[in-house]
Design an enzyme around this catalytic site. Structure first.
Site, mmCIF file in Angstrom:
data_model
loop_
_atom_site.group_PDB
_atom_site.id
_atom_site.type_symbol
_atom_site.label_atom_id
_atom_site.label_comp_id
_atom_site.label_asym_id
_atom_site.label_seq_id
_atom_site.Cartn_x
_atom_site.Cartn_y
_atom_site.Cartn_z
ATOM 1 N N GLY A 46 0.806 -1.216 0.000
ATOM 2 C CA GLY A 46 0.000 0.000 0.000
ATOM 3 C C GLY A 46 0.835 1.260 0.000
ATOM 4 N N ASP A 67 10.765 -7.311 -1.021
ATOM 5 C CA ASP A 67 9.411 -7.870 -0.922
ATOM 6 C C ASP A 67 9.443 -9.305 -1.415
ATOM 7 O OD1 ASP A 67 6.548 -8.334 -0.977
ATOM 8 O OD2 ASP A 67 6.313 -6.159 -1.040
ATOM 9 N N SER A 74 -7.073 -8.860 -3.268
ATOM 10 C CA SER A 74 -7.404 -7.928 -2.193
ATOM 11 C C SER A 74 -6.437 -6.756 -2.121
ATOM 12 C CB SER A 74 -7.428 -8.663 -0.844
ATOM 13 O OG SER A 74 -6.129 -9.133 -0.502
ATOM 14 N N ASN A 75 -5.275 -6.869 -2.800
ATOM 15 C CA ASN A 75 -4.299 -5.777 -2.811
ATOM 16 C C ASN A 75 -4.742 -4.622 -3.713
ATOM 17 O OD1 ASN A 75 -1.608 -8.210 -3.014
ATOM 18 N ND2 ASN A 75 -2.578 -7.387 -1.182
ATOM 19 N N LEU A 76 -5.517 -4.918 -4.737
ATOM 20 C CA LEU A 76 -5.777 -3.955 -5.798
ATOM 21 C C LEU A 76 -6.638 -2.781 -5.342
ATOM 22 C CD1 LEU A 76 -6.299 -6.400 -8.790
ATOM 23 C CD2 LEU A 76 -4.193 -5.421 -7.904
ATOM 24 N N ARG A 78 -5.927 -0.801 -3.062
ATOM 25 C CA ARG A 78 -5.066 0.285 -2.598
ATOM 26 C C ARG A 78 -3.653 0.245 -3.190
ATOM 27 N NH1 ARG A 78 -5.475 -3.890 0.329
ATOM 28 N NH2 ARG A 78 -3.720 -4.857 1.419
ATOM 29 N N ASP A 135 4.127 -3.245 7.402
ATOM 30 C CA ASP A 135 2.896 -3.186 8.193
ATOM 31 C C ASP A 135 2.960 -4.064 9.442
ATOM 32 O OD1 ASP A 135 2.827 -5.697 7.098
ATOM 33 O OD2 ASP A 135 0.791 -5.550 6.285
ATOM 34 N N ASN A 136 4.165 -4.374 9.913
ATOM 35 C CA ASN A 136 4.252 -5.209 11.110
ATOM 36 C C ASN A 136 5.398 -4.725 11.995
ATOM 37 O OD1 ASN A 136 6.786 -7.143 10.656
ATOM 38 N ND2 ASN A 136 5.734 -6.895 8.682
ATOM 39 N N CYS A 198 -3.334 -4.131 9.010
ATOM 40 C CA CYS A 198 -4.272 -3.650 8.004
ATOM 41 C C CYS A 198 -5.109 -4.794 7.453
ATOM 42 C CB CYS A 198 -3.519 -2.944 6.878
ATOM 43 S SG CYS A 198 -2.825 -1.353 7.355
ATOM 44 N N CYS A 345 -9.941 -17.893 12.182
ATOM 45 C CA CYS A 345 -9.802 -16.447 11.972
ATOM 46 C C CYS A 345 -9.548 -16.259 10.482
ATOM 47 C CB CYS A 345 -8.671 -15.866 12.820
ATOM 48 S SG CYS A 345 -7.043 -16.583 12.475
#
Length: 385
Positions: A46, A67, A74-76, A78, A135-136, A198, A345
């Site tokens: 993101g 990376d 689900s990435n698209l 953002r 993000d972690n 996120c 989960c």
């Protein structure tokens, strides 16, 4: 950084960067500094998407990308660096293709690996500036500590739901003084599970575009020496109410990296530091996705418990009883004791924590099974209504 005097531009490059060069306070010298610079971007998701796009467009000479993930649908929402055709591709390689198409005059180096305490120093060393778009918490502390140990500036940003923050860590000013770093802001990480990622809590799609662009702006200022960086300040942006705040940051004498009595001289086990790995942690019983589907199809007598957050449940669920992770122990009486119970989960991590939390509270868990792969594993096999 290369000798600025040795930097030359082709006619095509001069035409490309003309809108930079004609700015009186920017000019050819600042553009030369960008071309000579090497920037490592940790994470091409993101935040990394706008960050990489604008650094490449601006003419940063060498851009490294760390990376190891692949592009997911689900990435698209953002991650604007990618398109539908990139789904399933390695993010770093898809990013390189997009950046090369945007600017053929720069170099792109890929580091398709997880950044760890074993490789971080070697990966970061060749670069002038690091931009952290992760993000972690383990990776944030790892990047910060590696930058401090190597004397590198760390341009930091983070996002969550409607809010973002930006700062510049470990920046050395003209007087040779080092600015604060991430451990001056957050000396220790929050307890595991307290702050959702996120992926768990969501993020407004446009937010990383805004915050990642601000991050790119700080990188360019640091590289060129123009303006006043966010070193010693933390910028907060609230997209929902369009409010901004800026807080002053100072170095803490007790900072274990570069305080008065530093105790950290090498990188540590950051998953352990952030409470995400416990060598004494007992494994929980698991049920694989095939067995779970068999139980469902055969109408086996079991209870299904979903420990995600309400907004995740509303977006899609398997019909289980919703008990968010933070409420599991308090609502233990709602979990069946006379039959098998499948706990799930998003991917299996929080549900394992839920079972361990119940065990630590003295509640019998021999009949509890963690769904391996979680909701995502079921969704990958069949449409979820």
């Amino acid at each position: 950084m290369a000798n600025i005097q040795d930097i030359f531009f082709s006619k095509a490059e001069l035409a490309r960067y003309d809108r930079h060069i004609i700015i009186p306070d920017f000019g050819l010298e600042a553009q030369k500094k960008l071309k000579a610079a090497k920037v490592l971007v940790v994470g091409s998701g993101g935040l990394g998407s706008p960050l990489l796009l604008y650094l490449a467009a601006a003419g940063v000479g060498t851009i490294g990308i760390v990376d190891f993930d692949v592009v997911d649908d689900s990435n698209l929402q953002r991650q604007v660096l990618y398109g539908k055709r990139d789904v399933g591709r390695a993010k770093a390689r898809a990013a390189r293709s997009r950046l090369r198409a945007l600017n053929p005059y720069i170099k792109i180096k890929l580091h398709e690996t997880r950044l760890t305490s074993e490789n971080a120093l070697a990966i970061i060393q060749p670069y002038d500036v690091v931009a952290d778009g992760t993000d972690n918490f383990p990776t944030r502390y790892l990047v910060n500590d590696a930058c401090v140990l190597l004397g590198k500036t760390n341009v930091y940003a983070s996002i969550f739901q409607f809010e973002g923050q930006v700062s510049v860590f470990n920046y050395r000013n003209e007087a040779g003084e080092w600015g604060p770093n991430y451990r001056d802001l957050y000396p220790t990480p929050p307890p595991p599970g307290l702050v959702p990622s996120c992926a768990e809590g969501g993020v407004l799609g446009v937010l990383p575009g805004i915050v990642g662009s601000l991050q790119a702006n700080e990188v360019i200022k640091v590289l060129t020496g123009l303006g006043t960086s966010l070193s010693g300040r933390l910028f907060l942006f609230d997209a929902l109410h369009f409010e901004t705040r800026t807080f002053a940051l100072k170095r803490r004498p007790e900072n274990p990296l570069n305080g008065e009595n530093p105790s950290i001289t090498a990188l540590v086990d950051y998953e352990q530091f952030c409470g995400l790995k416990n060598s004494d942690e007992k494994p929980v019983q698991e049920i694989d996705i095939e067995t779970f589907l068999q139980w469902t199809q055969n109408e086996a007598d079991f209870q299904l418990v979903d420990v995600r957050e309400p907004q995740e449940y509303d977006a899609g669920n398997l019909g289980g009883l919703l008990i968010p992770l933070g409420e599991v122990v308090a609502r233990a009486q709602e979990i069946a004791r006379d039959k098998k119970v499948v706990v799930h989960c998003r991917s299996g991590a929080r549900s394992a924590k839920a079972i361990r939390a119940l065990a630590e509270a003295g509640i019998e868990v021999q009949h509890l099974y963690n769904l391996k792969g979680g909701y995502l594993a079921v969704q990958a096999l069949e449409p979820i209504g």
